[in-house]
Write a protein that holds these residues in place. Structure first.
Motif, PDB file in Angstrom:
ATOM      1  N   LEU A  61       0.916  -0.145 -10.759  1.00 16.28           N
ATOM      2  CA  LEU A  61       1.211  -0.533  -9.504  1.00 16.28           C
ATOM      3  C   LEU A  61       2.225  -1.211  -9.199  1.00 16.28           C
ATOM      4  CD1 LEU A  61      -2.666  -2.018  -9.002  1.00 16.28           C
ATOM      5  CD2 LEU A  61      -1.966   0.243  -8.528  1.00 16.28           C
ATOM      6  N   LYS A  64       5.942  -2.269  -2.978  1.00 16.87           N
ATOM      7  CA  LYS A  64       7.214  -1.933  -2.128  1.00 16.87           C
ATOM      8  C   LYS A  64       7.587  -2.788  -0.947  1.00 16.87           C
ATOM      9  CE  LYS A  64       6.359   2.826  -1.206  1.00 16.87           C
ATOM     10  NZ  LYS A  64       5.499   3.900  -0.701  1.00 16.87           N
ATOM     11  N   THR A  68       3.483  -2.141   0.877  1.00 15.74           N
ATOM     12  CA  THR A  68       2.325  -1.449   0.267  1.00 15.74           C
ATOM     13  C   THR A  68       2.431  -1.201  -1.233  1.00 15.74           C
ATOM     14  OG1 THR A  68       3.643   0.677   0.331  1.00 15.74           O
ATOM     15  CG2 THR A  68       2.299   0.170   2.189  1.00 15.74           C
ATOM     16  N   LEU A  69       1.653  -0.738  -1.983  1.00 13.43           N
ATOM     17  CA  LEU A  69       1.721  -0.486  -3.317  1.00 13.43           C
ATOM     18  C   LEU A  69       1.747   0.874  -3.576  1.00 13.43           C
ATOM     19  CD1 LEU A  69      -1.249  -2.807  -4.900  1.00 13.43           C
ATOM     20  CD2 LEU A  69       1.301  -3.261  -5.050  1.00 13.43           C
ATOM     21  N   ASP A  70       2.860   1.239  -4.605  1.00 11.33           N
ATOM     22  CA  ASP A  70       2.794   2.669  -5.040  1.00 11.33           C
ATOM     23  C   ASP A  70       2.069   2.850  -6.425  1.00 11.33           C
ATOM     24  OD1 ASP A  70       4.425   5.291  -5.158  1.00 11.33           O
ATOM     25  OD2 ASP A  70       4.867   4.523  -7.313  1.00 11.33           O
ATOM     26  N   ASN A  96       2.839  10.307  -5.907  1.00 10.18           N
ATOM     27  CA  ASN A  96       1.907   9.079  -6.261  1.00 10.18           C
ATOM     28  C   ASN A  96       1.237   8.652  -4.835  1.00 10.18           C
ATOM     29  OD1 ASN A  96       3.198   9.053  -8.465  1.00 10.18           O
ATOM     30  ND2 ASN A  96       4.956   7.495  -7.651  1.00 10.18           N
ATOM     31  N   SER A  98      -0.834   5.685  -2.353  1.00  6.81           N
ATOM     32  CA  SER A  98      -0.046   4.699  -1.898  1.00  6.81           C
ATOM     33  C   SER A  98      -1.279   3.685  -1.268  1.00  6.81           C
ATOM     34  CB  SER A  98       0.972   4.695  -0.752  1.00  6.81           C
ATOM     35  OG  SER A  98       1.183   3.564  -0.078  1.00  6.81           O
ATOM     36  N   THR A 100      -2.674   0.651   0.842  1.00  6.58           N
ATOM     37  CA  THR A 100      -2.382  -0.164   2.076  1.00  6.58           C
ATOM     38  C   THR A 100      -3.375  -1.596   2.456  1.00  6.58           C
ATOM     39  OG1 THR A 100      -1.135   1.141   3.086  1.00  6.58           O
ATOM     40  CG2 THR A 100      -1.587  -0.443   4.758  1.00  6.58           C
ATOM     41  N   SER A 174      -7.495  10.464   1.956  1.00  5.86           N
ATOM     42  CA  SER A 174      -7.405   9.162   1.983  1.00  5.86           C
ATOM     43  C   SER A 174      -9.076   8.700   1.775  1.00  5.86           C
ATOM     44  CB  SER A 174      -6.780   8.767   3.319  1.00  5.86           C
ATOM     45  OG  SER A 174      -7.694   8.765   4.157  1.00  5.86           O
TER      46      SER A 174
END
Length: 205
Positions: A61, A64, A68-70, A96, A98, A100, A174
């Protein structure tokens, strides 16, 4: 064998990692210099689950700039059932996910199947998964078609192998959930009957 990104889509919705002191959700308060920390940045790092019959899964993880996290998922496969030695094959994805943050809340959580329910602060999140393809590479990998189905086969030995179907391009999707961390453990939680329960537990690598 697991399709790592698909596993992630169903479980990362609930829990991720907290600061080293252990406990609930993220902290977005400013530092002494007035710098505001992105709430999900506390989850940044590489996390790993125990070896599962030749397979070792991990997730990285990365925070960004937009908060957010990649999400980078990886599965490694070994000749030995306890995942010792050098990996024979590596499974990744072409895109990848993401993560939020959607909010934080004190929520009932059951951290183990036999444990008691307790209330802790979790970070609720949304996971966006773009369209992707599964990629498997390595010295022991064969790509072949059997009975009209394309697949990757990983040869653990002359008499032992496992195969993963090539399902082609997966559609974007999602999902939502929550994240929680305690010490070096990252909990990925699912909501069941109003209580978050672990779908997977990772350890900081």
């Amino acid at each position: 064998m697991k399709t790592t990104l698909a596993v992630l889509a169903t479980c990362i919705v609930a829990s991720t990692m907290l600061a080293a002191c252990g406990g609930g959700g993220s902290d977005s308060s400013g530092s002494a210099t007035g710098t505001v920390t992105a709430p999900l940045s506390v989850y940044a790092g590489t996390w790993q689950v125990p070896c599962d019959d030749h397979e070792l899964d991990s997730v990285t993880l990365s925070a960004k700039a937009d908060g957010t996290l990649d999400v980078v998922t990886k599965a490694e496969y070994f000749a030995t059932a306890n995942c010792s030695g050098t990996a024979l094959a590596t499974q990744t994805t072409s895109a990848n996910a993401s993560i939020t943050l959607t909010g934080s809340a004190d929520t009932p959580v059951k951290l183990s199947t036999s444990g008691a329910t307790t209330t802790v602060k979790v970070d609720k999140v949304n996971v966006a998964i773009p369209s992707y393809k599964t990629l498997i590479t390595g010295s022991a990998v064969q790509y072949l078609t059997e009975l009209g189905q394309a697949k990757w086969c990983i040869n653990f030995s002359a008499s032992s192998r496992s195969c993963i179907l090539d399902t082609g391009t997966e559609p974007a999707s999602s999902t939502s959930g929550a994240m929680y961390i305690s010490g070096n453990s990252l909990y990925l939680l699912n909501l069941e009957n109003g209580i978050y329960v672990p779908d997977e537990v990772y350890t900081r690598k």
